[in-house]
Design a protein around this motif. Sequence first.
Motif, mmCIF file in Angstrom:
data_model
loop_
_atom_site.group_PDB
_atom_site.id
_atom_site.type_symbol
_atom_site.label_atom_id
_atom_site.label_comp_id
_atom_site.label_asym_id
_atom_site.label_seq_id
_atom_site.Cartn_x
_atom_site.Cartn_y
_atom_site.Cartn_z
ATOM 1 N N ARG A 59 1.272 -1.049 -0.099
ATOM 2 C CA ARG A 59 -0.261 -0.222 0.038
ATOM 3 C C ARG A 59 0.978 1.242 -0.128
ATOM 4 N NH1 ARG A 59 -2.208 -3.816 3.536
ATOM 5 N NH2 ARG A 59 -4.956 -3.998 2.559
ATOM 6 N N LEU A 60 0.547 1.975 -1.057
ATOM 7 C CA LEU A 60 1.047 3.155 -0.858
ATOM 8 C C LEU A 60 0.316 4.566 -0.959
ATOM 9 C CD1 LEU A 60 4.067 5.304 -1.309
ATOM 10 C CD2 LEU A 60 3.709 4.287 -4.128
ATOM 11 N N ARG A 61 0.440 5.451 -0.762
ATOM 12 C CA ARG A 61 0.284 6.259 -0.292
ATOM 13 C C ARG A 61 0.651 7.483 -0.570
ATOM 14 N NH1 ARG A 61 -5.206 7.548 0.518
ATOM 15 N NH2 ARG A 61 -6.272 9.983 1.565
ATOM 16 N N ALA A 62 0.584 8.894 -1.714
ATOM 17 C CA ALA A 62 1.872 9.895 -2.263
ATOM 18 C C ALA A 62 1.209 10.749 -1.825
ATOM 19 C CB ALA A 62 2.922 9.875 -3.070
ATOM 20 N N LEU A 91 -2.034 10.590 -4.531
ATOM 21 C CA LEU A 91 -2.130 9.264 -5.345
ATOM 22 C C LEU A 91 -1.665 8.110 -4.085
ATOM 23 C CD1 LEU A 91 -1.301 8.475 -7.812
ATOM 24 C CD2 LEU A 91 1.131 8.010 -8.149
ATOM 25 N N ALA A 92 -2.801 6.848 -4.564
ATOM 26 C CA ALA A 92 -2.530 5.472 -4.006
ATOM 27 C C ALA A 92 -2.765 4.603 -4.729
ATOM 28 C CB ALA A 92 -4.160 5.771 -3.124
ATOM 29 N N VAL A 93 -1.985 3.644 -4.572
ATOM 30 C CA VAL A 93 -2.037 2.845 -5.217
ATOM 31 C C VAL A 93 -1.575 1.299 -3.741
ATOM 32 C CG1 VAL A 93 -0.849 0.780 -6.031
ATOM 33 C CG2 VAL A 93 -0.182 3.029 -6.703
ATOM 34 N N ASP A 94 -2.894 0.477 -3.957
ATOM 35 C CA ASP A 94 -3.621 -0.352 -3.329
ATOM 36 C C ASP A 94 -3.381 -1.764 -3.959
ATOM 37 O OD1 ASP A 94 -4.274 -1.870 -1.029
ATOM 38 O OD2 ASP A 94 -5.997 -1.308 -1.005
ATOM 39 N N ALA A 95 -2.430 -2.603 -3.451
ATOM 40 C CA ALA A 95 -2.527 -4.252 -4.463
ATOM 41 C C ALA A 95 -1.412 -4.905 -2.805
ATOM 42 C CB ALA A 95 -0.944 -4.291 -5.241
ATOM 43 N N PRO A 96 -3.388 -5.704 -2.872
ATOM 44 C CA PRO A 96 -3.120 -6.815 -2.133
ATOM 45 C C PRO A 96 -2.465 -7.844 -2.124
ATOM 46 C CG PRO A 96 -5.380 -6.452 -3.054
ATOM 47 C CD PRO A 96 -4.556 -5.304 -2.801
ATOM 48 N N ALA A 97 -2.455 -8.280 -0.961
ATOM 49 C CA ALA A 97 -2.286 -10.022 -1.141
ATOM 50 C C ALA A 97 -3.156 -10.800 -1.786
ATOM 51 C CB ALA A 97 -1.507 -10.407 0.403
ATOM 52 N N ALA A 98 -2.493 -11.676 -2.776
ATOM 53 C CA ALA A 98 -3.151 -12.501 -3.672
ATOM 54 C C ALA A 98 -3.190 -14.094 -2.945
ATOM 55 C CB ALA A 98 -3.019 -12.234 -4.748
ATOM 56 N N ASP A 99 -3.610 -14.523 -3.251
ATOM 57 C CA ASP A 99 -3.633 -16.073 -3.114
ATOM 58 C C ASP A 99 -3.130 -17.130 -4.481
ATOM 59 O OD1 ASP A 99 -4.948 -16.247 -0.752
ATOM 60 O OD2 ASP A 99 -7.098 -16.602 -1.324
ATOM 61 N N VAL A 100 -1.986 -17.846 -3.750
ATOM 62 C CA VAL A 100 -1.336 -18.387 -4.624
ATOM 63 C C VAL A 100 -1.510 -20.040 -4.685
ATOM 64 C CG1 VAL A 100 1.226 -19.250 -5.730
ATOM 65 C CG2 VAL A 100 0.070 -16.974 -4.863
ATOM 66 N N ARG A 101 -1.727 -20.580 -5.439
ATOM 67 C CA ARG A 101 -2.039 -22.676 -4.826
ATOM 68 C C ARG A 101 -0.824 -23.074 -5.724
ATOM 69 N NH1 ARG A 101 -4.281 -26.031 -8.458
ATOM 70 N NH2 ARG A 101 -4.835 -27.894 -7.153
ATOM 71 N N VAL A 149 2.558 -26.883 -11.304
ATOM 72 C CA VAL A 149 0.532 -25.610 -11.306
ATOM 73 C C VAL A 149 0.945 -25.106 -10.551
ATOM 74 C CG1 VAL A 149 -1.440 -25.765 -10.598
ATOM 75 C CG2 VAL A 149 -1.157 -28.495 -11.933
ATOM 76 N N LEU A 150 0.861 -24.101 -11.012
ATOM 77 C CA LEU A 150 0.428 -22.506 -10.412
ATOM 78 C C LEU A 150 -0.646 -21.360 -10.653
ATOM 79 C CD1 LEU A 150 2.266 -20.377 -8.719
ATOM 80 C CD2 LEU A 150 3.576 -19.568 -10.646
ATOM 81 N N GLN A 151 -1.193 -21.117 -9.321
ATOM 82 C CA GLN A 151 -2.794 -20.343 -9.817
ATOM 83 C C GLN A 151 -2.988 -19.172 -8.724
ATOM 84 O OE1 GLN A 151 -5.038 -23.699 -8.876
ATOM 85 N NE2 GLN A 151 -5.315 -24.103 -11.032
ATOM 86 N N THR A 152 -2.700 -17.649 -9.888
ATOM 87 C CA THR A 152 -2.609 -16.811 -8.348
ATOM 88 C C THR A 152 -4.080 -15.748 -9.863
ATOM 89 O OG1 THR A 152 -1.822 -15.124 -7.113
ATOM 90 C CG2 THR A 152 -1.018 -16.123 -9.344
ATOM 91 N N VAL A 153 -4.476 -15.092 -9.364
ATOM 92 C CA VAL A 153 -5.304 -13.847 -9.665
ATOM 93 C C VAL A 153 -5.066 -12.919 -8.843
ATOM 94 C CG1 VAL A 153 -7.579 -12.595 -10.249
ATOM 95 C CG2 VAL A 153 -7.103 -15.368 -9.599
ATOM 96 N N PRO A 154 -4.070 -11.732 -9.163
ATOM 97 C CA PRO A 154 -3.048 -10.615 -9.024
ATOM 98 C C PRO A 154 -4.413 -9.222 -8.708
ATOM 99 C CG PRO A 154 -2.345 -11.665 -10.341
ATOM 100 C CD PRO A 154 -3.190 -12.214 -10.628
ATOM 101 N N GLY A 155 -4.420 -8.422 -8.020
ATOM 102 C CA GLY A 155 -4.904 -6.883 -8.819
ATOM 103 C C GLY A 155 -4.548 -6.007 -8.091
ATOM 104 N N ALA A 156 -4.829 -4.604 -8.418
ATOM 105 C CA ALA A 156 -4.317 -3.735 -7.581
ATOM 106 C C ALA A 156 -5.119 -2.950 -7.668
ATOM 107 C CB ALA A 156 -2.739 -3.422 -8.092
ATOM 108 N N ASP A 157 -5.339 -1.038 -7.213
ATOM 109 C CA ASP A 157 -6.218 -0.286 -7.534
ATOM 110 C C ASP A 157 -5.634 1.263 -6.918
ATOM 111 O OD1 ASP A 157 -8.512 -1.564 -7.457
ATOM 112 O OD2 ASP A 157 -8.744 -1.266 -5.376
#
Length: 171
Positions: free
Chosen positions: A94-97, A110-120, A156-164
Amino acid sequence: MKPSTRGTLAALATGVAAALGAAATPATAAETVPVPVPLDGVEYSLGMEVPTLSAELPLPTPGAPDGPRYVEGRLLPDRALPQLPVSTGLPGARLRAPLPRVLGDQFDHLAVDAPAADVRALAPGLTVDAPLTAPNPDNFGLPDPKLPQAGVLTPVLQTVPGADIVMGPGL
């Protein structure tokens, strides 16, 4: 409503909230570890607004592997070296500048929020078969020769990353 009844209801609500919070805390605490980045010293020494930054580091947790599977017609089990599942997450940040406005003393942000995403993930595995068949009743119970077989089970590597990314008025 009497003051004693209000106090009893407040104590009951506080106890229920504490019990629910205590039950939820270990599950959320086990997934990621928060890592704050202290920038207060830079802010005070420079006399200006600096970005706020925090991160989340995931904790990998290994799972139980699937055991060997016995298949009819084969001498060796289907998965000689089973795949090991691992559950973890991608690191979050999380970054807020502050962004100064060109005209005036006010700031935007300016805010960037990239939460931790689950990885299998599944580690690679191995499957082999012997160069003999199962006992053949037509051959007096002796096995027949055949070509040996070997195979690699793919990882196998599965994840769904996201950011705002947000830009707006105010700090």
